[in-house]
Each structure stands twice: as C-alpha cells, then as structure tokens.
Design a protein around this motif. Structure first.
Motif, short mmCIF file in Angstrom:
data_model
loop_
_atom_site.label_atom_id
_atom_site.label_comp_id
_atom_site.label_asym_id
_atom_site.label_seq_id
_atom_site.Cartn_x
_atom_site.Cartn_y
_atom_site.Cartn_z
N LEU A 276 0.77 -1.47 -0.11
CA LEU A 276 -0.07 -0.52 -0.42
C LEU A 276 0.70 1.29 0.04
CD1 LEU A 276 -2.83 -1.23 2.93
CD2 LEU A 276 -1.94 -1.55 -0.13
N ASP A 277 1.90 1.02 0.92
CA ASP A 277 2.67 2.27 0.60
C ASP A 277 4.18 2.37 -1.00
OD1 ASP A 277 2.54 1.98 3.74
OD2 ASP A 277 3.95 1.90 4.49
N ALA A 278 3.72 1.17 -1.22
CA ALA A 278 4.78 1.41 -2.15
C ALA A 278 3.56 2.41 -3.95
CB ALA A 278 5.36 0.03 -2.85
N ILE A 279 2.24 2.06 -3.13
CA ILE A 279 1.67 2.34 -4.18
C ILE A 279 0.86 3.76 -4.37
CG2 ILE A 279 -0.76 2.29 -4.91
CD1 ILE A 279 -1.13 -0.79 -4.16
N GLU A 280 1.03 3.98 -2.92
CA GLU A 280 0.29 5.76 -2.70
C GLU A 280 1.53 6.52 -3.23
OE1 GLU A 280 -0.78 6.39 1.07
OE2 GLU A 280 -2.69 4.77 1.00
N ASN A 285 3.55 10.89 -7.22
CA ASN A 285 5.25 11.57 -7.28
C ASN A 285 4.86 11.28 -8.51
OD1 ASN A 285 7.18 11.82 -5.61
ND2 ASN A 285 7.44 9.41 -4.93
N ILE A 286 4.02 10.60 -9.13
CA ILE A 286 3.80 11.12 -10.98
C ILE A 286 3.26 12.43 -11.59
CG2 ILE A 286 2.28 11.08 -12.66
CD1 ILE A 286 1.18 8.54 -11.24
N GLY A 290 1.04 14.11 -15.87
CA GLY A 290 1.63 13.00 -16.32
C GLY A 290 1.08 11.51 -16.62
N ALA A 291 1.37 10.93 -16.87
CA ALA A 291 1.20 9.57 -17.13
C ALA A 291 0.74 8.57 -16.03
CB ALA A 291 1.31 8.75 -18.54
N PHE A 292 -0.20 7.34 -15.85
CA PHE A 292 -0.11 6.40 -15.01
C PHE A 292 0.14 5.34 -15.78
CE2 PHE A 292 -2.51 2.57 -13.57
CZ PHE A 292 -1.97 2.69 -12.57
N VAL A 293 1.12 4.86 -15.90
CA VAL A 293 1.26 3.75 -16.26
C VAL A 293 1.91 2.19 -15.61
CG1 VAL A 293 3.56 2.72 -17.90
CG2 VAL A 293 2.94 5.03 -17.77
N LYS A 294 0.99 1.31 -15.65
CA LYS A 294 0.52 -0.11 -14.92
C LYS A 294 1.76 -0.49 -15.24
CE LYS A 294 -2.09 -2.51 -18.28
NZ LYS A 294 -3.16 -3.73 -18.07
N THR A 295 2.96 -0.60 -15.59
CA THR A 295 4.45 -1.01 -15.99
C THR A 295 5.11 -0.27 -14.68
OG1 THR A 295 4.95 -2.13 -17.46
CG2 THR A 295 6.32 -2.47 -16.44
N PHE A 296 5.30 0.67 -14.53
CA PHE A 296 6.38 1.54 -13.56
C PHE A 296 5.74 1.11 -12.24
CE2 PHE A 296 7.22 5.29 -17.20
CZ PHE A 296 8.03 4.31 -17.69
N LEU A 297 4.32 1.02 -12.13
CA LEU A 297 3.23 1.20 -11.03
C LEU A 297 3.62 -0.14 -9.97
CD1 LEU A 297 1.64 1.59 -8.49
CD2 LEU A 297 0.22 0.47 -9.82
N ASN A 342 -8.37 12.67 -16.15
CA ASN A 342 -8.91 13.89 -16.54
C ASN A 342 -8.32 15.32 -15.85
OD1 ASN A 342 -10.73 14.93 -18.52
ND2 ASN A 342 -11.56 15.37 -16.16
N ALA A 343 -8.15 15.00 -14.70
CA ALA A 343 -7.81 16.23 -13.39
C ALA A 343 -6.18 16.22 -14.03
CB ALA A 343 -8.72 15.66 -11.96
N GLY A 344 -6.33 15.57 -13.72
CA GLY A 344 -4.37 15.24 -13.83
C GLY A 344 -3.45 14.97 -12.65
N TYR A 345 -4.11 14.15 -11.74
CA TYR A 345 -3.80 14.06 -10.88
C TYR A 345 -5.27 13.05 -10.01
CZ TYR A 345 -6.86 17.39 -8.13
OH TYR A 345 -7.58 17.93 -7.36
#
Length: 367
Positions: A276-280, A285-286, A290-297, A342-345
C-alpha cells in the motif's frame, strides 16, 4: 541548454593554456587563480541559467509561457481584511489583488507584501498546458463531415490549461468558482487576442486497483486463516463447484469476522504496509498531468520489502463528480498500458486498493 560549471571551467582552463604569459602560474591545487576560475565559471553558469529560463518563458504564444503565467498568478491579499465580512479588501480586481500595468506588462501589485505573503497568494502549484493541432484530425480517406466533427469535438486551436493547488500536503483543485473565475479573468487579460483558452481545475480522478501479490511470509504478516481466501480470490480461471462453495462460505464469515487488518504489514512493524505504501508513494510522485503507467507501478511495488511477485490484475478509474451528483461508474482500463487522469492527478482520499496476499511458497507445490 546551459553548460555545467565543470564544462565552463574546463573551457577557461583550455583558454588559459593558450596564453604563454600565464605558463608561470603555480599548478598547486590550492592556487588562488584556480579558485577564481571556479568563481568565474559559477557566475557564467548562473547567467546561462537565467538566459535559458528567459528563452523558455519570455516569448508569448508558447505553451510554456501560458504555464508560467498561471503559476505566477496571485489570488487574494493576505493582509488588509475587511472587518465587515472577514474577506480581503477588494481593490477593484476580481481576485481582490490589483493588476497593474508596469514595465510593459500586466503585473500584480505586491507593494508592501512580504515574500511569504506573496508566495501564499500564488495558489497555482501545478499546471499543465496542451493543445490539439489540426494535423491530428486531418487523416487521409476521412470523410469531410468526420473531419469537421473531430475538429470541433477535440477543440482544435484551443489552449487547454489544467491547474491544481496543494491543500494539507495533497494535490487538490483550487476553489471553484471563486479562484477559478479570477484565474480565467487574469488569463483573459494577458492572452493574445483571438486565442481560445479553456481552463479547468477538477477534483482528482478516482482509481481502483486490484492485485495479487506473492510475498515473503518471513517478512510480511498473513494470518494463516486468511490464506486460502486470498488464494481463491486470486484465481483467474472459473472456480470449481467446491472452490466456489468455499469462497462463498468465506465471504459469509467475513461479514461477521473480517480479514485480519494486519495482513500485508511488516512482521517487525505492523504500521508499515509495503504494498500500500509503495502504491501511494508512486501515485503521489507521478508528474502533474503525467501518465499512469501500469508497468511503472508494478516496478515500484516490486522494490518494496518482502515483495516477491506483484501482479496488477485490474485497473479501474472514473472522473470525479460534484459531491451533489451521482458518482460515475468506474471504467475498466486494465487493457490500457497507460493513461492520463482527466484532472491531471488522482484523488488519494478515494483511492481503492484490493490486494490478495499470497505466500511465496508455490515452488514447493506439485507441478
């Protein structure tokens, strides 16, 4: 791009070597002339950084220029409260801070304000500017009606500005409509005639993540009674009849006795939940817009202590709505490798994460 101090200093030394009259200078590491080359190199570096920034933002009509103007927007006046309503005094400005013409451009009147007060009035902490050009919709073999439809649907020729502020350490939208209205008025005053500018500041997008995570049971706690439930939930195939019956029984029991809340925490520190901490931390930090990239997560979770194999099984998201409106249903975007909120975050307060914790012991299972 500005050179580094080392690059500048090296060029000074090369030029010094071309001067025979300077050959007699001592080569000691503590020689005064070497200190001066460093000082001069540093001064030149500072100058080049200023020139670089000016080149980036000083020209109107560029996206960077619009972004810089938004980030420099001042709202309200920290001092001078109106005793009748507690609001800042309004000097004939929609944002209660006078906009004056000075040195050839519009500027906010920050006379008598301290640096802290000026910084406090700069409410825009995040900004992204974009546009869609005509070439995007002009595709070969496209019907003219379709081109016109895409032209207006995508708002070709419009500058899009997304802005956000920071409240209680989290990215948040600015006050709508008050602060947003003032920002729109400000941009309308300084933009080029004829340009269409669309400014938004929205509540962060909602995000729901589902994961199967194989963990080291020597590092991360799992209550043994919950292991089979997690394993059944993690299966991607259709369950056999007996498996479905077990899962149904588990879910009925969970209504009376929920899963152990310590599941997923470090054995040596029950307050730390690595997944949970790693996800948050990753989401925070995106970069804004910026893009949410599944691989980066997945890569970020992989680096957390006690994690063996993280598998992102489902990703769902939805635009935020006004509190008085019915929330939009989440959309399954699992098959999309990356997307931009859509909102940027993302709204961290509405983040949902479901994790099936599975002990990394399958190497002992029969193959």
């Amino acid at each position: 791009m500005a050179r580094t101090i080392a690059e500048i200093q090296n060029e000074i030394l090369i030029e010094k070597g071309k001067q025979p009259s300077l050959n007699g200078l001592t080569d000691s590491k503590t020689a005064i002339w070497k200190l001066w080359t460093n000082i001069v190199a540093t001064a030149i570096w500072v100058h080049e950084k200023i020139v670089e920034k000016n080149a980036l933002i000083s020209r109107p009509h560029t996206l960077n220029w619009y972004r810089e103007q938004a980030l420099n927007f001042h709202y309200g006046k920290p001092l001078g409260q109106d005793s009748s309503n507690g609001m800042p005094l309004d000097p004939d400005s929609s944002n209660r801070m006078a906009l004056i013409w000075k040195d050839g451009s519009y500027q906010f009147d920050t006379t008598n304000l301290t640096e802290d007060e000026i910084e406090q009035s700069k409410i825009i902490k995040h900004c992204a500017v974009s546009e869609i050009d005509l070439g995007t919709v002009l595709k070969p073999n496209k019907e003219i009606e379709e081109i016109f439809s895409d032209y207006f649907h995508n708002k070709v020729g419009v500058v899009f500005i997304k802005v956000a502020t920071v409240k209680e350490g989290k990215i948040s939208r600015i006050d709508v409509p008050n602060e947003l209205f003032a920002l729109k008025e400000y941009i309308a005053k300084i933009k080029d005639a004829g340009n269409q500018v669309h400014i938004t500041s929205d509540q962060g997008d909602r995000l729901k993540l589902s994961l199967n995570v194989y963990i080291d049971p020597l590092s991360i706690f799992i209550n043994p009674k919950d292991i089979e439930y997690y394993q059944l939930k993690s299966l991607s195939r259709a369950l056999e009849a007996d498996e479905q019956a077990k899962l149904t029984k588990y879910e009925e029991d969970l209504l009376k006795k929920p899963l152990d809340p310590r599941n997923g925490s470090l054995i040596l520190n029950e307050k730390t939940f690595p997944v949970l901490d790693a996800i948050e931390n990753h989401l925070k930090n995106i970069e804004f817009n910026g893009a949410f990239v599944k691989t980066f997560l997945v890569d970020a979770i992989q680096k957390a202590p006690g994690i063996k194999i993280p598998i992102l099984t489902k990703t769902e998201t939805a635009w935020a709505t006004n509190p008085s409106d019915k929330p939009e249903d989440l959309t399954d975007v699992t098959k999309i490798e990356y997307f931009i909120p859509n909102a940027g975050y993302f709204d961290m307060d509405t983040l949902q994460v479901e994790v099936n914790y599975i002990p990394y012991t399958f190497y002992r299972d029969k193959q």
